[in-house]
Design a protein around this motif. Structure first.
Motif, PDB file in Angstrom:
ATOM      1  N   ASP A 154       0.831  -1.196   0.000  1.00 44.33           N
ATOM      2  CA  ASP A 154       0.000   0.000   0.000  1.00 44.33           C
ATOM      3  C   ASP A 154       0.870   1.253   0.000  1.00 44.33           C
ATOM      4  O   ASP A 154       1.331   1.705   1.050  1.00 44.33           O
ATOM      5  N   ALA A 155       1.077   1.826  -1.173  1.00 40.39           N
ATOM      6  CA  ALA A 155       1.885   3.041  -1.284  1.00 40.39           C
ATOM      7  C   ALA A 155       1.133   4.262  -0.769  1.00 40.39           C
ATOM      8  O   ALA A 155       1.735   5.317  -0.536  1.00 40.39           O
ATOM      9  N   THR A 156      -0.193   4.129  -0.557  1.00 39.30           N
ATOM     10  CA  THR A 156      -0.993   5.267  -0.098  1.00 39.30           C
ATOM     11  C   THR A 156      -1.059   5.351   1.416  1.00 39.30           C
ATOM     12  O   THR A 156      -1.595   6.334   1.955  1.00 39.30           O
TER      13      THR A 156
ATOM     14  N   GLU B  55      -0.465   5.950   5.351  1.00 41.97           N
ATOM     15  CA  GLU B  55       0.234   6.987   6.112  1.00 41.97           C
ATOM     16  C   GLU B  55       1.626   6.477   6.474  1.00 41.97           C
ATOM     17  O   GLU B  55       1.778   5.398   7.034  1.00 41.97           O
TER      18      GLU B  55
ATOM     19  N   LYS C 144       6.239   4.783   0.032  1.00 44.96           N
ATOM     20  CA  LYS C 144       6.128   5.292  -1.342  1.00 44.96           C
ATOM     21  C   LYS C 144       6.944   4.447  -2.317  1.00 44.96           C
ATOM     22  O   LYS C 144       6.608   4.338  -3.501  1.00 44.96           O
TER      23      LYS C 144
ATOM     24  N   TYR D  73       3.119  -0.794   5.134  1.00 48.52           N
ATOM     25  CA  TYR D  73       2.805  -0.907   3.706  1.00 48.52           C
ATOM     26  C   TYR D  73       2.510  -2.342   3.283  1.00 48.52           C
ATOM     27  O   TYR D  73       2.014  -2.577   2.182  1.00 48.52           O
TER      28      TYR D  73
ATOM     29  N   TYR E 156      -4.710   6.329   7.624  1.00 47.48           N
ATOM     30  CA  TYR E 156      -5.359   6.048   6.351  1.00 47.48           C
ATOM     31  C   TYR E 156      -4.528   5.051   5.562  1.00 47.48           C
ATOM     32  O   TYR E 156      -3.340   4.853   5.826  1.00 47.48           O
ATOM     33  N   GLY E 157      -5.159   4.412   4.615  1.00 48.13           N
ATOM     34  CA  GLY E 157      -4.521   3.399   3.784  1.00 48.13           C
ATOM     35  C   GLY E 157      -5.574   2.397   3.352  1.00 48.13           C
ATOM     36  O   GLY E 157      -6.610   2.239   4.000  1.00 48.13           O
ATOM     37  N   LYS E 158      -5.305   1.693   2.269  1.00 45.45           N
ATOM     38  CA  LYS E 158      -6.344   0.823   1.713  1.00 45.45           C
ATOM     39  C   LYS E 158      -6.610  -0.421   2.555  1.00 45.45           C
ATOM     40  O   LYS E 158      -7.640  -1.077   2.369  1.00 45.45           O
TER      41      LYS E 158
END
Length: 283
Positions: free
Chosen positions: A127-129, A131, A137, A221, A276-278
């Protein structure tokens, strides 16, 4: 040996490192942690003994370094009785195919990790999105394809015993991955935690590089089940470990370990779970 064993097609050298890379720490006469770039392997067995086990296999293209470390510690041409995997993420199985081909030794993992170790399933994409810092990233460039160890890998015994390590038991600590396990030795409360918790803020590139000690939850991530990850930390804290080797960061012991592990249990939602994150579900 199964001739079809192979690593994922996306396995390649990852150009990240830390000041701890190449450093080994003996936390007990028979318990050794060694850092490969940004991740730790464990060696369990008395120095110069032929009776030892390797825990995890580091980053891709690190087999030569791992072989050199084992031979320095246990003697020329030495090889472990087995390889135990805490889980199958790329930074813990990076060299496993090359090592199995070199040593021809069995590999053990939790049964829920076997699809990721026999070429059947890929892990969810990082998960690059989420926090976090620069490492998150960078995570889309990390390998996610499964390795295929064929019949060289088998499930850990259902009774909790660890092959070739009679004093240890394995504990199912999911969250970071479905079949993540940690290893615990009751007689001296030594813990090999894998990525159930780590001792460096793994999503911060600066802290990964400096290896600043900070007990934290699993790497954000790649963690897909945060409630399970919290339960796993509670499970390990209840063991009151005296020393812990984690997948990332320096070994910790004593009051530093107990105090910060207790804090992590109580404040896991603030310290570990990202805002946050998927894979984050605040409900």
């Amino acid at each position: 040996m199964d001739k079809q064993i192979e690593q994922g097609n996306d396995y390649h050298y990852i150009p990240v490192t830390s000041v701890g890379s190449g450093v080994g720490v003996e936390v007990a006469p028979d318990l050794y942690s060694y850092t490969i770039q940004i991740v730790n392997i464990g060696l369990v067995g008395q120095r110069d003994s032929k009776e030892f086990v390797l825990i995890d296999t580091g980053m891709p293209e690190s087999a030569g370094e791992i072989i050199a470390v084992t031979e320095e510690r246990f003697g020329a041409n030495s090889r472990p009785k087995a390889i135990i995997l805490t889980h199958g993420h790329f930074d813990h199985v990076g060299a496993v195919v090359d090592l199995v081909k070199h040593w021809n030794v069995p590999v053990y993992a939790h049964e829920l990790e076997l699809p990721f170790l026999t070429g059947q399933m890929s892990y969810p994409e990082p998960d690059a999105t989420v926090e976090g810092g620069a490492v998150a990233k960078m995570s889309p460039f990390f390998p996610i394809e499964p390795v295929n160890l064929g019949d060289q890998v088998q499930a850990l015994p259902a009774d909790g015993t660890v092959p070739h390590l009679p004093d240890f038991r394995w504990i199912h600590t999911p969250g970071h991955s479905p079949g993540h396990v940690s290893l615990f030795r009751d007689k001296d409360r030594s813990l090999i935690a894998g990525d159930a918790f780590v001792t460096v803020k793994q999503d911060s590139l600066y802290k990964v590089f400096t290896q600043e000690v900070e007990i934290n939850g699993p790497p954000r991530y790649l963690t897909t089940d945060w409630p399970a990850a919290w339960d796993s930390v509670k499970k390990l804290a209840a063991l009151n470990p005296s020393v812990a080797i984690c997948g990332h960061g320096m070994p910790v012991s004593g009051e530093l370990l107990s105090r910060n592990l207790e804090k992590l249990v109580k404040q896991f939602d603030q310290i570990a779970i990202p805002d946050y994150g998927k894979y984050v579900n605040k409900h």
